[in-house]
Write a protein that holds these residues in place. Structure first.
Motif, PDB file in Angstrom:
ATOM      1  N   ASN A   1      -0.395  -1.834 -15.588  1.00 14.19           N
ATOM      2  CA  ASN A   1       0.786  -2.230 -14.722  1.00 14.19           C
ATOM      3  C   ASN A   1       0.036  -2.400 -13.418  1.00 14.19           C
ATOM      4  O   ASN A   1      -0.708  -1.811 -13.019  1.00 14.19           O
ATOM      5  CB  ASN A   1       1.715  -1.156 -14.746  1.00 14.19           C
ATOM      6  N   GLY A   2       0.965  -3.088 -12.545  1.00 22.14           N
ATOM      7  CA  GLY A   2       0.865  -3.251 -11.256  1.00 22.14           C
ATOM      8  C   GLY A   2      -0.284  -3.680 -10.724  1.00 22.14           C
ATOM      9  O   GLY A   2      -1.002  -4.560 -11.046  1.00 22.14           O
ATOM     10  N   ILE A   3      -0.939  -2.774  -9.703  1.00 19.12           N
ATOM     11  CA  ILE A   3      -2.232  -3.081  -8.851  1.00 19.12           C
ATOM     12  C   ILE A   3      -3.444  -3.044  -9.735  1.00 19.12           C
ATOM     13  O   ILE A   3      -4.309  -3.919  -9.781  1.00 19.12           O
ATOM     14  CB  ILE A   3      -2.375  -2.236  -7.568  1.00 19.12           C
TER      15      ILE A   3
ATOM     16  N   ARG B   1      -3.315  -3.493 -13.182  1.00 20.04           N
ATOM     17  CA  ARG B   1      -3.476  -4.584 -14.020  1.00 20.04           C
ATOM     18  C   ARG B   1      -3.956  -6.029 -13.308  1.00 20.04           C
ATOM     19  O   ARG B   1      -4.887  -6.519 -13.851  1.00 20.04           O
ATOM     20  CB  ARG B   1      -1.975  -5.012 -14.557  1.00 20.04           C
TER      21      ARG B   1
ATOM     22  N   THR C   1       6.142  -4.391  -8.139  1.00 17.45           N
ATOM     23  CA  THR C   1       5.541  -4.071  -9.461  1.00 17.45           C
ATOM     24  C   THR C   1       6.755  -3.460 -10.423  1.00 17.45           C
ATOM     25  O   THR C   1       7.860  -3.296  -9.871  1.00 17.45           O
ATOM     26  CB  THR C   1       4.329  -2.839  -9.479  1.00 17.45           C
TER      27      THR C   1
ATOM     28  N   ARG D   1       2.101  -9.004  -3.736  1.00 14.18           N
ATOM     29  CA  ARG D   1       1.843  -8.929  -5.071  1.00 14.18           C
ATOM     30  C   ARG D   1       0.738  -8.652  -5.551  1.00 14.18           C
ATOM     31  O   ARG D   1      -0.127  -8.261  -4.765  1.00 14.18           O
ATOM     32  CB  ARG D   1       1.869 -10.600  -5.733  1.00 14.18           C
ATOM     33  N   PRO D   2       0.379  -7.870  -6.814  1.00 12.08           N
ATOM     34  CA  PRO D   2      -0.895  -7.444  -7.161  1.00 12.08           C
ATOM     35  C   PRO D   2      -1.942  -8.136  -6.794  1.00 12.08           C
ATOM     36  O   PRO D   2      -3.105  -7.760  -6.489  1.00 12.08           O
ATOM     37  CB  PRO D   2      -0.455  -7.177  -8.762  1.00 12.08           C
TER      38      PRO D   2
END
Length: 255
Positions: free
Chosen positions: A19-21, A23, A195, A222-223
């Motif tokens: 998830n998030g950063i 990913r 996220t 954004r990531p």
């Protein structure tokens, strides 16, 4: 977009890739030609990352669930990555969990949980991967935060601030100890990134206004904003950069 292949031939272990950063980094690294091994405590979310990769024609090796607070599981993860792919060139420590509460509400259990998840996991993965990184040099990318430098009104982030401040200091020491072996270690300090974890917080009354008041560039992160910086730090383009911190925060730290 930058030309593909900036990480071609490199083997990257990315924690928190579900998830998030994490990913964002795992997908971006795969796009840039790296062999990516991703791990996450949440097997379902890691599976979603794999589906997103497959939709782009990318391949990511995954280990999930993987509890990075468990030293034995960390050692198993690193052994899998190095044994299956021939080594580790890049380590991205994106996995983190925090309890957000003020000093009056934060319990010792909450404090310990946050520091264990944000600080001890980085230590354990770096320690386990260190022998692999020493073989041919490598790049460690850790994540501090704008919270390591500044408080945000309306954000009860005491333990999180301590954890990320610790990562910032620890990474400088890793850079010093790694330099004789060709190991570089740097941090990225993100501002608020949208996220799955932060989306509910952003809906709290007044919180988004406090965030935007600290931004020069008036949009949320954004990531992929973070992932592009991580690509640079993982690549040979940054071969003379170590013990540095890169603020990717829309100007929040400077305002």
């Amino acid at each position: 977009m930058a030309a593909a292949g900036r990480l071609a031939g490199k083997i990257a272990l990315v924690t928190g890739a579900g998830n998030g950063i994490g990913r964002g980094c795992a997908l971006m690294f795969a796009r840039q030609g790296a062999t990516v091994i991703g791990c996450d405590l949440d097997a379902k979310m890691m599976g979603e990352t794999l589906r997103l990769a497959e939709a782009e024609g990318l391949s990511i090796d995954a280990v999930a669930p993987s509890d990075l607070t468990d030293e034995a599981q960390v050692q198993k993860l690193v052994a899998h990555a190095a044994g299956r792919h021939g080594g580790i060139d890049i380590l991205v420590n994106a996995a983190a969990t925090a309890v957000f509460a003020s000093i009056e509400e934060l319990t010792l259990a909450d404090w310990n949980k946050t520091l264990n998840a944000e600080l001890s996991t980085v230590f354990l993965v770096c320690k386990a991967a260190w022998p692999q990184l020493k073989v041919r040099g490598g790049s460690i990318v850790n994540f501090a935060s704008v919270n390591a430098y500044a408080a945000l009104a309306g954000s009860p982030a005491l333990a999180h601030c301590a954890g990320k401040g610790g990562v910032l200091a620890m990474t400088r020491q890793l850079a010093m100890e790694g330099a004789p072996h060709g190991i570089r270690a740097n941090t990225i300090s993100p501002g608020l990134i949208v996220t799955g974890a932060t989306a509910p917080v952003l809906e709290q009354p007044g919180f988004k206004d406090n965030v935007f008041a600290k931004l020069m560039l008036k949009r949320l992160g954004r990531p992929e904003d973070i992932a592009w910086c991580a690509v640079f730090l993982a690549s040979d383009e940054s071969s003379w950069i170590t013990a540095a911190d890169f603020s990717v925060d829309g100007g929040a730290k400077a305002l």
